[in-house]
Design a protein around this motif. Sequence first.
Motif, mmCIF file in Angstrom:
data_model
loop_
_atom_site.group_PDB
_atom_site.id
_atom_site.type_symbol
_atom_site.label_atom_id
_atom_site.label_comp_id
_atom_site.label_asym_id
_atom_site.label_seq_id
_atom_site.Cartn_x
_atom_site.Cartn_y
_atom_site.Cartn_z
ATOM 1 N N MET A 1 0.915 -1.100 0.084
ATOM 2 C CA MET A 1 0.138 0.107 0.096
ATOM 3 C C MET A 1 0.809 1.367 -0.046
ATOM 4 O O MET A 1 1.576 1.458 0.737
ATOM 5 N N ASN A 2 0.435 2.228 -0.984
ATOM 6 C CA ASN A 2 1.529 3.456 -1.030
ATOM 7 C C ASN A 2 0.706 4.424 -0.243
ATOM 8 O O ASN A 2 -0.547 4.651 -0.137
ATOM 9 N N ALA A 3 1.539 5.367 0.411
ATOM 10 C CA ALA A 3 1.283 6.447 0.991
ATOM 11 C C ALA A 3 1.547 7.669 0.003
ATOM 12 O O ALA A 3 2.366 7.416 -0.800
ATOM 13 N N GLU A 4 1.292 8.909 0.524
ATOM 14 C CA GLU A 4 1.543 10.196 -0.279
ATOM 15 C C GLU A 4 1.921 11.254 0.337
ATOM 16 O O GLU A 4 1.480 11.517 1.387
ATOM 17 N N LEU A 5 2.786 12.128 -0.110
ATOM 18 C CA LEU A 5 3.218 13.527 0.455
ATOM 19 C C LEU A 5 2.773 14.619 -0.614
ATOM 20 O O LEU A 5 3.241 14.186 -1.945
ATOM 21 N N ARG A 6 2.683 15.635 -0.219
ATOM 22 C CA ARG A 6 2.517 16.797 -1.151
ATOM 23 C C ARG A 6 3.889 17.334 -1.841
ATOM 24 O O ARG A 6 4.979 17.188 -0.686
ATOM 25 N N PRO A 7 4.058 17.594 -2.812
ATOM 26 C CA PRO A 7 5.226 18.002 -3.429
ATOM 27 C C PRO A 7 5.997 19.187 -2.624
ATOM 28 O O PRO A 7 7.135 19.119 -2.539
ATOM 29 N N SER A 8 5.171 19.969 -2.046
ATOM 30 C CA SER A 8 5.866 21.098 -1.438
ATOM 31 C C SER A 8 6.360 20.711 -0.112
ATOM 32 O O SER A 8 7.680 21.400 0.145
ATOM 33 N N VAL A 9 5.947 19.824 0.427
ATOM 34 C CA VAL A 9 6.500 19.383 1.728
ATOM 35 C C VAL A 9 7.909 18.501 1.357
ATOM 36 O O VAL A 9 8.886 18.715 2.143
ATOM 37 N N ILE A 10 7.856 17.802 0.282
ATOM 38 C CA ILE A 10 9.150 16.952 0.045
ATOM 39 C C ILE A 10 10.158 18.139 -0.626
ATOM 40 O O ILE A 10 11.374 18.024 -0.359
ATOM 41 N N ALA A 11 9.555 19.344 -1.203
ATOM 42 C CA ALA A 11 10.473 20.258 -1.542
ATOM 43 C C ALA A 11 11.258 21.069 -0.394
ATOM 44 O O ALA A 11 12.407 21.293 -0.283
ATOM 45 N N VAL A 12 10.368 21.306 0.763
ATOM 46 C CA VAL A 12 10.724 21.771 1.825
ATOM 47 C C VAL A 12 11.698 20.973 2.638
ATOM 48 O O VAL A 12 12.689 21.196 3.128
ATOM 49 N N TRP A 13 11.603 19.555 2.646
ATOM 50 C CA TRP A 13 12.403 18.711 3.232
ATOM 51 C C TRP A 13 13.697 18.899 2.620
ATOM 52 O O TRP A 13 15.003 18.572 3.052
ATOM 53 N N GLY A 14 13.573 18.868 1.236
ATOM 54 C CA GLY A 14 14.643 18.734 0.330
ATOM 55 C C GLY A 14 15.665 20.034 0.845
ATOM 56 O O GLY A 14 17.024 19.962 0.880
ATOM 57 N N ARG A 15 15.060 21.214 0.818
ATOM 58 C CA ARG A 15 15.821 22.463 1.238
ATOM 59 C C ARG A 15 16.610 22.468 2.656
ATOM 60 O O ARG A 15 17.725 22.861 2.688
ATOM 61 N N ASP A 16 15.675 21.641 3.690
ATOM 62 C CA ASP A 16 16.233 21.541 4.977
ATOM 63 C C ASP A 16 17.537 20.704 4.782
ATOM 64 O O ASP A 16 18.531 20.975 5.351
ATOM 65 N N ALA A 17 17.451 19.622 3.914
ATOM 66 C CA ALA A 17 18.676 18.904 3.833
ATOM 67 C C ALA A 17 19.762 19.221 3.412
ATOM 68 O O ALA A 17 20.833 19.336 3.747
ATOM 69 N N LEU A 18 19.453 20.171 2.209
ATOM 70 C CA LEU A 18 20.538 21.163 1.795
ATOM 71 C C LEU A 18 21.222 21.957 2.530
ATOM 72 O O LEU A 18 22.459 22.216 2.808
ATOM 73 N N GLY A 19 20.424 22.818 3.651
ATOM 74 C CA GLY A 19 20.794 23.457 4.622
ATOM 75 C C GLY A 19 21.683 22.822 5.675
ATOM 76 O O GLY A 19 22.665 23.494 5.987
ATOM 77 N N ARG A 20 21.503 21.596 5.778
ATOM 78 C CA ARG A 20 22.129 20.777 6.638
ATOM 79 C C ARG A 20 23.366 20.136 5.926
ATOM 80 O O ARG A 20 24.324 19.647 6.793
ATOM 81 N N GLY A 21 23.434 20.401 4.916
ATOM 82 C CA GLY A 21 24.726 19.924 4.065
ATOM 83 C C GLY A 21 24.559 18.441 3.518
ATOM 84 O O GLY A 21 25.574 17.926 3.175
ATOM 85 N N ASP A 22 23.376 18.325 3.745
ATOM 86 C CA ASP A 22 23.234 16.667 3.044
ATOM 87 C C ASP A 22 22.807 16.579 1.920
ATOM 88 O O ASP A 22 21.683 16.613 1.351
ATOM 89 N N LEU A 23 23.773 16.649 0.868
ATOM 90 C CA LEU A 23 23.446 16.945 -0.514
ATOM 91 C C LEU A 23 23.043 15.933 -1.156
ATOM 92 O O LEU A 23 22.113 15.955 -2.296
ATOM 93 N N GLU A 24 23.297 14.568 -0.685
ATOM 94 C CA GLU A 24 22.796 13.353 -1.371
ATOM 95 C C GLU A 24 21.205 13.557 -1.186
ATOM 96 O O GLU A 24 20.589 13.251 -1.931
ATOM 97 N N GLN A 25 20.807 13.670 0.144
ATOM 98 C CA GLN A 25 19.311 13.633 0.391
ATOM 99 C C GLN A 25 18.554 14.703 -0.452
ATOM 100 O O GLN A 25 17.438 14.475 -0.875
ATOM 101 N N ALA A 26 19.165 15.839 -0.538
ATOM 102 C CA ALA A 26 18.598 16.957 -1.266
ATOM 103 C C ALA A 26 18.636 16.596 -2.529
ATOM 104 O O ALA A 26 17.461 16.889 -3.116
ATOM 105 N N GLY A 27 19.368 16.022 -3.173
ATOM 106 C CA GLY A 27 19.425 15.737 -4.498
ATOM 107 C C GLY A 27 18.315 14.522 -4.815
ATOM 108 O O GLY A 27 17.743 14.829 -5.701
#
Lengths: 444, 114
Positions: A1-27
């Motif tokens: 069974m799949n669940a779903e996340l809003r694109p904007s939420v994933i985008a925010v998380w990605g920026r957060d990862a970038l801010g932490r220096g986690d380039l792989e996750q951000a990518g």
Amino acid sequence: MNAELRPSVIAVWGRDALGRGDLEQAGRAADLLLEAYSRYPRALVLRALLAEHKGDLESALDDLQVVTIAEPANSEARAIQARLFLASDDTDRARGAARQALELVPSDPAVLSIALTVLNVDADSLEVNAAVLARVYMRLGWPELAERQARIAVSEMPERVDVRLTYAEALWRLGRLSTCETECRVVTDQAEDCVRAAVMRAHILSERGRTAEGQDLLDRVGQIDPEFEEARQLLATLEVHRLVLPELPSVKLSDDALAGLGAAVEEGASLQSEESLDDSLGIDASSKVADLNEAASEVKEESGLHDPASLRVATRGETILQNRPTKDRAQLAKAVDNATNSPGSSEPPAEDSAATVFSIVVWARDLIQRRQWHEAQRVLSDVAGDTALNADEVDVLLLEATKHLELGPEVWKILGDHYMRTSRPQAAADAYLKATTAPDEHSE
Amino acid sequence: MSTAVDIHSNLRRMEGVTGTVVWRIGDAPVGDIGGVSESPAAGLLAAGIGSMEHVVETIGLGQIEELWFVTEDAQCLAIRMGDWQAVLVGGINIDIETLRDRVTEMLSAAQDTF
């Protein structure tokens, strides 16, 4: 069974990862989003920042170019462009982009900071011109004053798409829809994928009784702005309208991915890390995260969806800068890993992005392909009447359309009108003749 | 309302006129023949006259300013003034001279305005 996340939420998380220096996750976050929505501005900005970090300035600028076409008023994209131009030793373009970012009156202090740094000036030495005043008046909800200043700004800077878009919006808010439509067409000529112009055009079409075409155009906005943020913002200012905003989309995540995010949801932690997100990249995503979280929350409430699997968002009243437990970050990271590595973890790939989304010619072809004959006929009529389009391109489209008998003799008449407009009376006569004889051919 | 539509409406109201087509060079023709608006017949007539004009210019005879023909049932008068063109269709007994003057006057006014 799949669940779903809003694109904007994933985008925010990605920026957060970038801010932490986690380039792989951000990518991974960027890849996940762009696989589903290849022109999603937030994802493109994230990818551009990643490219900047890796020193690939050209790729970063390419992505930002796409963003500024879809969102000419995106001050953050302009500011980052300015920084990249400066790094590429293109001082003139850097200063131009920085000036543009400032004239967009950014609310994000980090964007302001970048632009001022590029220009090497203090905030109090900035010129307040008509473009700036127009945007300020628009934000204050004074469309009459905004229109006046925007008109002046357009005459001073006719090449500036963002200025013309402000003018179009002021006209729209004043109910001057015909003139607004004309300005939107000019904006679309210069920035074919401009979301805001498309939303205004969709509304104008619906007000003219062409609700089906308006709705279709609005639906196409979702290819770039999957959560219809600009549309929600604009249409929310209206007391009543005929358009239906589609349901908010989401990116499918596997059970493992959801489980990883679930703990974070329950604990109610924000996506914000304690450390400032400014540090290495000079972008203050912290206030942006708060803004986005609040927007996502409002959107969620408005849509009536209460998906327990969605991330809870922190509102302005809550303490934003909470230390996010390491465990949560790890789970979130695992969630994105699982989402990007598992098959079928995202929405089907976006359609071929070679063609622009809101090109009226592309739109007409799409309607024909989907056998929406009535709407296609009307859009073909618009195509034939648009003198800004390339005549050869219109020739090809209309000739293709004549092959579809379902469009009826009207399409031959439209072709005849097009030939008359382009001073080809002999060809027009042939087309009109076909229009008069086509019904007889059908009855045979 | 565009000027072509205005001119068409004014011509259409003239006595004896059963059809009119009006257009400006670079625009699509506006009109009706026999009261059927938006039909291709008006465009076909305009395009036919436009083709004739094109032929006459190509063979070096200059630009047609006026074209008139008669059938067993109808008369047709086409006038060009600058960028503007108008075609009138009427019965066999209509006063073509008066109509010519009126059309010329309207097209001249349109030419001066735009």
